[in-house]
Write a protein that holds these residues in place. Structure first.
Motif, short mmCIF file in Angstrom:
data_model
loop_
_atom_site.label_atom_id
_atom_site.label_comp_id
_atom_site.label_asym_id
_atom_site.label_seq_id
_atom_site.Cartn_x
_atom_site.Cartn_y
_atom_site.Cartn_z
N ILE A 85 43.81 33.77 62.48
CA ILE A 85 42.56 34.48 62.00
C ILE A 85 42.23 35.67 63.21
O ILE A 85 41.92 36.53 62.98
CB ILE A 85 41.52 33.47 61.84
CG1 ILE A 85 41.74 32.56 60.46
CG2 ILE A 85 40.05 34.33 61.53
CD1 ILE A 85 41.85 33.28 59.45
N HIS A 86 42.41 35.03 64.35
CA HIS A 86 41.81 35.79 65.48
C HIS A 86 42.67 36.85 65.57
O HIS A 86 42.00 38.09 65.74
CB HIS A 86 42.12 34.80 66.65
CG HIS A 86 41.45 35.57 67.88
ND1 HIS A 86 40.33 35.39 68.55
CD2 HIS A 86 42.15 36.40 68.74
CE1 HIS A 86 40.16 35.99 69.73
NE2 HIS A 86 41.21 36.92 69.84
N GLU A 87 44.01 36.82 65.63
CA GLU A 87 44.99 38.07 65.62
C GLU A 87 44.95 38.90 64.50
O GLU A 87 45.02 39.94 64.81
CB GLU A 87 46.50 37.52 66.23
CG GLU A 87 46.54 36.66 67.46
CD GLU A 87 45.89 37.12 68.55
OE1 GLU A 87 45.91 38.09 68.80
OE2 GLU A 87 45.70 36.27 69.44
N GLY A 144 35.64 43.71 70.43
CA GLY A 144 36.65 43.28 69.93
C GLY A 144 37.09 42.04 69.79
O GLY A 144 37.53 41.30 68.64
N GLU A 145 37.15 41.36 70.92
CA GLU A 145 37.13 39.70 71.06
C GLU A 145 36.07 39.16 70.29
O GLU A 145 36.30 38.10 69.62
CB GLU A 145 37.18 39.11 72.63
CG GLU A 145 38.36 39.75 73.12
CD GLU A 145 39.74 39.47 72.57
OE1 GLU A 145 39.94 38.46 71.79
OE2 GLU A 145 40.60 40.28 73.03
N PHE A 146 34.77 39.75 70.17
CA PHE A 146 33.68 38.88 69.30
C PHE A 146 34.02 38.97 68.12
O PHE A 146 33.79 37.93 67.35
CB PHE A 146 32.39 39.79 69.95
CG PHE A 146 31.04 39.25 69.20
CD1 PHE A 146 30.73 38.05 69.74
CD2 PHE A 146 30.64 39.88 68.10
CE1 PHE A 146 29.65 37.44 69.19
CE2 PHE A 146 29.52 39.22 67.66
CZ PHE A 146 29.02 38.05 67.93
N LYS A 167 32.92 31.34 74.31
CA LYS A 167 32.27 32.35 75.30
C LYS A 167 33.53 33.59 75.37
O LYS A 167 32.90 34.87 75.93
CB LYS A 167 32.05 31.59 76.66
CG LYS A 167 31.41 32.39 77.62
CD LYS A 167 29.98 32.53 77.28
CE LYS A 167 29.39 33.71 78.44
NZ LYS A 167 27.90 34.06 78.22
N TYR A 168 34.52 33.23 75.26
CA TYR A 168 35.54 34.33 75.54
C TYR A 168 35.33 35.72 74.56
O TYR A 168 35.68 36.85 74.78
CB TYR A 168 36.96 33.75 74.77
CG TYR A 168 38.29 34.79 74.79
CD1 TYR A 168 38.48 34.97 76.13
CD2 TYR A 168 38.71 35.45 73.77
CE1 TYR A 168 39.70 36.02 76.16
CE2 TYR A 168 39.70 35.91 73.88
CZ TYR A 168 40.11 36.49 75.07
OH TYR A 168 41.36 37.18 75.16
N GLY A 169 34.64 35.29 73.63
CA GLY A 169 34.12 36.53 72.67
C GLY A 169 33.08 37.41 73.31
O GLY A 169 32.85 38.46 72.57
N ALA A 191 42.39 39.43 62.61
CA ALA A 191 41.01 40.15 62.80
C ALA A 191 41.16 41.25 63.74
O ALA A 191 40.75 42.26 63.44
CB ALA A 191 39.84 39.15 63.17
N HIS A 192 42.10 41.16 64.79
CA HIS A 192 42.32 42.35 65.75
C HIS A 192 43.03 43.34 64.81
O HIS A 192 42.93 44.65 65.39
CB HIS A 192 43.12 41.77 66.96
CG HIS A 192 42.30 41.24 67.90
ND1 HIS A 192 40.89 41.34 68.34
CD2 HIS A 192 42.77 40.15 68.95
CE1 HIS A 192 40.43 40.67 69.34
NE2 HIS A 192 41.71 39.99 69.57
N ALA A 193 43.96 42.86 64.19
CA ALA A 193 44.76 43.89 63.60
C ALA A 193 43.85 44.63 62.61
O ALA A 193 44.05 45.85 62.19
CB ALA A 193 45.94 43.35 62.85
ZN LIG Z 1 41.67 38.42 71.03
#
Ligand SMILES: [Zn+2]
Length: 273
Positions: A176-178, A233-235, A226-228, A180-182
């Motif tokens: 899901i994370h990667e 973009g990370e959020f 918290k990384y978001g 979402a970046h795409a």
């Molecule tokens: Zn990321």
């Protein structure tokens, strides 16, 4: 060789290449038009917990998207990984949860991703070289960086062990994370704002902006990683993971985000009533 033979050979080569290209296109079209088999559908329903959220029409769209995804991307096993058909099916199943909007099957499917690389576990990437702004020196970290996923030009890289953990309910969902970046990459105009219907844009800017600022202030956030807080973009990656992996907790602590992502993904995650 007589000079007249050169155009004849060139024409023959062109015809041969055209024929090969046409046969490849037909093979791909045949695979794309063949629906998922009954055992494959069952494996997706069993293997992907979020399948329970889908109504009948969404489930059909999901199956069609998974089939497109599986056969239109290039898959590469890395680091000695034994990548099999079931793993491809489950990775495609998770990624396509992000593309179930009405008529998504008529639109390009993750055009920013041509190939998917799968490692057995976390993998190492070369150290980052970060220039320092003032004195021009570089801060060089010699240690390779360990990653469970990465999205870069044309690629998504995944650790299978972490995909399996997500399927078992871990709050981290690297697929899901990667992906979402795409999606984010499809709109180069704004980081953390993927392409969306115009009627959603104002709500997106308001809710995502406020929640991003809130996560940056929060020392120990209860749901969101918290990384978001590193970048918009990370959020977007982190809130998408929370929506799919911890929907009830997201609804409790961030109801506006839950509602926004339900609209954006056209997919209603469970919320406590
Ligand atoms: Zn990321």
């Amino acid at each position: 060789m007589p000079i007249w033979l050169i155009p004849a050979l060139a024409a023959g080569l062109a015809l041969y290449l055209l024929g090969r290209w046409w046969r490849q296109r037909r093979r791909l079209a045949g695979r794309l038009s063949a629906p998922l088999s009954a055992p494959e559908r069952e494996r997706l329903r069993q293997g992907i917990p979020q399948a329970d959220w889908l109504d009948g029409a969404q489930r059909e769209r999901w199956f069609a998207q998974v089939q497109r995804f599986r056969h239109s991307k290039r898959w590469l096993a890395c680091g000695g990984h034994a990548l099999d058909e079931e793993q491809r099916l489950l990775i495609a199943g998770l990624a396509c949860l992000l593309r179930l909007q009405p008529e998504a099957e008529l639109q390009p499917l993750f055009p920013a991703v041509r190939e998917i690389l799968v490692y057995p576990d976390a993998f190492l990437v070369p150290p980052l070289r970060e220039p320092l702004a003032d004195d021009g020196l570089e801060l060089v970290d010699d240690e390779p960086d360990e990653r469970i996923g990465e999205q870069g030009p044309g690629q998504v890289v995944l650790s299978w062990a972490d995909v399996a953990a997500a399927l078992a309910g871990d709050p981290v969902n690297v697929v899901i994370h990667e992906f979402a970046h795409a999606l984010d990459e499809e709109n180069p105009a704004g980081e953390g704002a993927p392409p969306m219907p115009p009627e959603l844009a104002a709500e997106w800017a308001e809710v995502m902006g406020a929640e991003y600022a809130r996560l940056q202030r929060h020392r120990r956030p209860p749901v969101l990683d918290k990384y978001g807080a590193q970048s918009p973009g990370e959020f977007f990656g982190v809130v998408s993971e929370a929506y799919f992996q911890q929907p009830a907790a997201l609804h409790r602590h961030h109801p506006a985000l839950h509602a926004l992502l339900a609209r954006y993904y056209s997919l209603q995650a469970p919320s406590p009533t």
